[in-house]
Design a protein around this motif. Structure first.
Motif, PDB file in Angstrom:
ATOM      1  N   ASN A  18       1.014  -1.367  -6.119  1.00  0.00           N
ATOM      2  CA  ASN A  18       1.191  -2.298  -4.999  1.00  0.00           C
ATOM      3  C   ASN A  18       2.453  -3.128  -5.177  1.00  0.00           C
ATOM      4  O   ASN A  18       3.255  -3.285  -4.247  1.00  0.00           O
ATOM      5  CB  ASN A  18      -0.026  -3.226  -4.883  1.00  0.00           C
ATOM      6  CG  ASN A  18      -1.011  -2.752  -3.834  1.00  0.00           C
ATOM      7  OD1 ASN A  18      -0.611  -2.245  -2.793  1.00  0.00           O
ATOM      8  ND2 ASN A  18      -2.289  -2.915  -4.095  1.00  0.00           N
ATOM      9  N   MET A  61      15.028   4.777   2.392  1.00  0.00           N
ATOM     10  CA  MET A  61      13.752   4.837   3.125  1.00  0.00           C
ATOM     11  C   MET A  61      13.901   5.752   4.323  1.00  0.00           C
ATOM     12  O   MET A  61      14.967   5.832   4.925  1.00  0.00           O
ATOM     13  CB  MET A  61      13.351   3.448   3.609  1.00  0.00           C
ATOM     14  CG  MET A  61      12.933   2.497   2.520  1.00  0.00           C
ATOM     15  SD  MET A  61      12.199   1.013   3.230  1.00  0.00           S
ATOM     16  CE  MET A  61      13.528   0.376   4.227  1.00  0.00           C
ATOM     17  N   HIS A 102       5.611  -0.997  -4.734  1.00  0.00           N
ATOM     18  CA  HIS A 102       5.942  -0.706  -3.340  1.00  0.00           C
ATOM     19  C   HIS A 102       6.500  -1.936  -2.641  1.00  0.00           C
ATOM     20  O   HIS A 102       7.450  -1.843  -1.862  1.00  0.00           O
ATOM     21  CB  HIS A 102       4.713  -0.189  -2.591  1.00  0.00           C
ATOM     22  CG  HIS A 102       5.017   0.192  -1.174  1.00  0.00           C
ATOM     23  ND1 HIS A 102       4.682  -0.615  -0.097  1.00  0.00           N
ATOM     24  CD2 HIS A 102       5.667   1.263  -0.649  1.00  0.00           C
ATOM     25  CE1 HIS A 102       5.103  -0.031   1.011  1.00  0.00           C
ATOM     26  NE2 HIS A 102       5.689   1.105   0.714  1.00  0.00           N
ATOM     27  N   ASP A 103       5.919  -3.101  -2.930  1.00  0.00           N
ATOM     28  CA  ASP A 103       6.445  -4.343  -2.341  1.00  0.00           C
ATOM     29  C   ASP A 103       7.900  -4.567  -2.740  1.00  0.00           C
ATOM     30  O   ASP A 103       8.720  -5.026  -1.945  1.00  0.00           O
ATOM     31  CB  ASP A 103       5.592  -5.537  -2.785  1.00  0.00           C
ATOM     32  CG  ASP A 103       4.228  -5.555  -2.104  1.00  0.00           C
ATOM     33  OD1 ASP A 103       4.052  -4.834  -1.104  1.00  0.00           O
ATOM     34  OD2 ASP A 103       3.338  -6.271  -2.594  1.00  0.00           O
ATOM     35  N   ARG A 104       8.213  -4.216  -3.989  1.00  0.00           N
ATOM     36  CA  ARG A 104       9.565  -4.462  -4.499  1.00  0.00           C
ATOM     37  C   ARG A 104      10.576  -3.449  -3.969  1.00  0.00           C
ATOM     38  O   ARG A 104      11.679  -3.801  -3.565  1.00  0.00           O
ATOM     39  CB  ARG A 104       9.549  -4.416  -6.034  1.00  0.00           C
ATOM     40  CG  ARG A 104      10.867  -4.803  -6.676  1.00  0.00           C
ATOM     41  CD  ARG A 104      10.782  -4.774  -8.190  1.00  0.00           C
ATOM     42  NE  ARG A 104       9.728  -5.636  -8.703  1.00  0.00           N
ATOM     43  CZ  ARG A 104       9.465  -5.795 -10.004  1.00  0.00           C
ATOM     44  NH1 ARG A 104      10.160  -5.121 -10.901  1.00  0.00           N
ATOM     45  NH2 ARG A 104       8.495  -6.587 -10.390  1.00  0.00           N
ATOM     46  N   THR A 161       9.252   4.479   1.521  1.00  0.00           N
ATOM     47  CA  THR A 161       8.190   5.219   2.202  1.00  0.00           C
ATOM     48  C   THR A 161       7.410   6.028   1.172  1.00  0.00           C
ATOM     49  O   THR A 161       7.994   6.772   0.376  1.00  0.00           O
ATOM     50  CB  THR A 161       8.796   6.178   3.249  1.00  0.00           C
ATOM     51  OG1 THR A 161       9.682   5.435   4.095  1.00  0.00           O
ATOM     52  CG2 THR A 161       7.705   6.843   4.068  1.00  0.00           C
ATOM     53  N   GLU A 201       8.766   4.137   8.437  1.00  0.00           N
ATOM     54  CA  GLU A 201       9.741   3.816   7.400  1.00  0.00           C
ATOM     55  C   GLU A 201       9.239   2.662   6.536  1.00  0.00           C
ATOM     56  O   GLU A 201       8.846   1.607   7.044  1.00  0.00           O
ATOM     57  CB  GLU A 201      11.066   3.434   8.069  1.00  0.00           C
ATOM     58  CG  GLU A 201      12.220   3.290   7.105  1.00  0.00           C
ATOM     59  CD  GLU A 201      13.539   3.083   7.837  1.00  0.00           C
ATOM     60  OE1 GLU A 201      14.381   2.344   7.302  1.00  0.00           O
ATOM     61  OE2 GLU A 201      13.720   3.653   8.932  1.00  0.00           O
ATOM     62  N   GLY A 202       9.223   2.873   5.223  1.00  0.00           N
ATOM     63  CA  GLY A 202       8.793   1.832   4.294  1.00  0.00           C
ATOM     64  C   GLY A 202       7.289   1.691   4.170  1.00  0.00           C
ATOM     65  O   GLY A 202       6.817   0.817   3.443  1.00  0.00           O
ATOM     66  N   GLU A 203       6.523   2.547   4.824  1.00  0.00           N
ATOM     67  CA  GLU A 203       5.062   2.433   4.836  1.00  0.00           C
ATOM     68  C   GLU A 203       4.448   3.104   3.607  1.00  0.00           C
ATOM     69  O   GLU A 203       4.986   4.065   3.068  1.00  0.00           O
ATOM     70  CB  GLU A 203       4.514   3.089   6.104  1.00  0.00           C
ATOM     71  CG  GLU A 203       3.006   2.994   6.260  1.00  0.00           C
ATOM     72  CD  GLU A 203       2.525   3.527   7.602  1.00  0.00           C
ATOM     73  OE1 GLU A 203       1.537   2.991   8.120  1.00  0.00           O
ATOM     74  OE2 GLU A 203       3.136   4.475   8.133  1.00  0.00           O
ATOM     75  N   GLY A 207       9.955  -0.988  -1.423  1.00  0.00           N
ATOM     76  CA  GLY A 207       9.869  -0.751   0.017  1.00  0.00           C
ATOM     77  C   GLY A 207      10.143   0.669   0.431  1.00  0.00           C
ATOM     78  O   GLY A 207      10.554   0.923   1.574  1.00  0.00           O
ATOM     79  N   ASN A 238      -1.126   0.814   3.500  1.00  0.00           N
ATOM     80  CA  ASN A 238      -0.894   0.039   4.716  1.00  0.00           C
ATOM     81  C   ASN A 238      -1.723   0.650   5.832  1.00  0.00           C
ATOM     82  O   ASN A 238      -2.333  -0.051   6.640  1.00  0.00           O
ATOM     83  CB  ASN A 238       0.578   0.068   5.124  1.00  0.00           C
ATOM     84  CG  ASN A 238       1.499  -0.499   4.062  1.00  0.00           C
ATOM     85  OD1 ASN A 238       2.525   0.080   3.756  1.00  0.00           O
ATOM     86  ND2 ASN A 238       1.147  -1.626   3.483  1.00  0.00           N
TER      87      ASN A 238
END
Length: 435
Positions: A178, A1, A181-183, A187, A29-31, A185, A203
């Motif tokens: 979705n 990330m 991305h949750d899994r 960017t 980061e991670g967004e 993480g 986000n």
């Protein structure tokens, strides 16, 4: 990330066409950051500039702690997903997934591990031996995403990856994105012209116009507190209703337009610094369709607005009641630009309004509203929007500069603000504990 920062980025094409104009944007980061705007606003150019597929004219682009202006795309540690899938037709799904890793001379055992994990994650295990021609559109797009995932990059860049899919498949693919991305993480910067995608995936959402940042915020904040007429008109479907109105003070603050008078609650005046200065002056009033309701079903405390409905659109869960008010459409460059994102509605205005303003109210499906019939609408005046007629800026918005431009936090300011808020929160918690 990795964090991605665009600092005063310009992109000028031959002939002097400016695709990006002093663009400042920080992707945390991670967004999951979505870039949205009408055609030609610069969103794809911004994405391609991050990827290194476009050479910027000025400014700096950082991925992680590294300035990447002079790095070729292969050295930026990013993975792109394109609109057209870009799969190799002569290779199987497994070979497509593994191809980029083989080019990088990744060990075979590592290739097998990464391909297997991506295939499980995306539900592609039954199709590993098939070639792209034997897959559906959704399956091909999942292969394209899998090819990006196996890279294990610092960031994903996605350029309208769902636009070739039918409406039902886009819904399921949005849900899959979705979850993905949750899994993972990782960017992600995602370009789309589809508002629903922007509002459900991001986000935060960055709204662009003519290469300039208009507003970047959470989807709900963009909807509830647009910084100017352009964002107000572009975000939301059906689009916000606008009219030039008088903000009067007689018998209490109220807006009057087209024979209607809507009281402005004291809480609204208090919440919008500078709005009391417009008392006795003209403002552009904005009302979202969702802030209306059939008066027979709405809150008894809401203001009333009797209309005659011209057209109804019955959507099952709600009804769009379309009506005219006796006031000309607001003429402002920002509204005209925003209408590019509502082309069908814009055409309807031209056909039906006849020089009057065509408005839309979104009412409950339980309403008995019918075309050609009178309807009393209830209006939630706590949610009225007010704009300066000359600059187009939202009156009282903290990001409005007062001179027709939008002030944006400098790169790094968001992180600093988050850190300050966290520090204040910790201090507050410590104080509470100590007390």
């Amino acid at each position: 990330m990795a964090q991605i920062v665009l600092d005063h980025v310009d992109k000028v094409y031959q002939g002097g066409v400016k695709a990006l104009d002093d663009l400042n944007l920080e992707v945390r980061e991670g967004e999951f950051m979505v870039l949205v705007g009408p055609s030609g606003c610069g969103k794809s150019t911004a994405l391609r500039s991050i990827a290194g597929l476009e050479e910027i004219t000025g400014g700096t682009i950082c991925i992680g702690s590294k300035v990447v202006n002079d790095l070729p795309p292969k050295d930026r540690d990013i993975a792109m997903v394109f609109q057209n899938y870009a799969l190799y037709p002569h290779m199987t799904v497994e070979e497509n997934l593994a191809f980029g890793l083989k080019l990088r001379k990744t060990p075979r055992t590592e290739i097998r591990r990464r391909v297997g994990e991506a295939a499980r994650m995306l539900g592609l295990e039954p199709y590993l031996s098939r070639k792209p021609a034997a897959l559906s559109g959704g399956q091909r797009q999942r292969v394209a995403m899998g090819r990006a995932i196996v890279r294990e990059p610092q960031a994903f860049l996605m350029d309208e990856p769902l636009s070739n899919l039918d409406a039902k498949l886009r819904v399921s693919m949005r849900a899959a994105l979705n979850q993905l991305h949750d899994r993972l993480g990782i960017t992600t910067v995602y370009v789309t012209h589809d508002q629903v995608e922007a509002m459900t995936l991001g986000n935060r959402v960055c709204v662009l116009r003519d290469g300039r940042l208009q507003q970047v915020d959470s989807p709900q904040a963009l909807f509830d507190a647009p910084v100017n007429l352009f964002v107000a008109g572009f975000i939301g479907s059906p689009a916000m209703n606008f009219v030039l109105a008088d903000l009067g003070r007689d018998a209490g603050p109220a807006v009057t337009f087209a024979g209607y008078r809507l009281p402005v609650p004291a809480s609204v005046l208090d919440a919008k610094p500078g709005l009391p200065d417009y008392l006795g002056r003209k403002v552009i009033l904005g009302i979202r369709p969702s802030d209306f309701e059939d008066a027979s079903l709405g809150d008894a405390a809401w203001a009333r607005m009797p209309v005659t409905v011209g057209v109804t659109e019955e959507l099952g869960s709600e009804i769009h009641a379309i009506f005219t008010i006796d006031a000309p459409p607001v003429e402002h460059a920002s509204i005209a630009s925003a209408a590019d994102g509502h082309e069908e509605e814009d055409e309807a205005v031209a056909v039906l309004a006849g020089g009057k303003s065509l408005w839309t109210a979104r009412v409950s499906a339980r309403s008995a509203v019918r075309p050609g019939q009178p309807l009393e609408l209830a209006v939630d005046t706590r949610r009225l929007h007010f704009f300066d007629p000359s600059t187009g800026e939202s009156i009282g918005h903290p990001l409005a500069s007062g001179n027709g431009t939008v002030t944006a936090p400098a790169p790094g300011a968001a992180a600093a603000a988050d850190a300050a808020a966290a520090s204040a929160g910790s201090a507050g918690a410590a104080g509470s504990a100590g007390g």
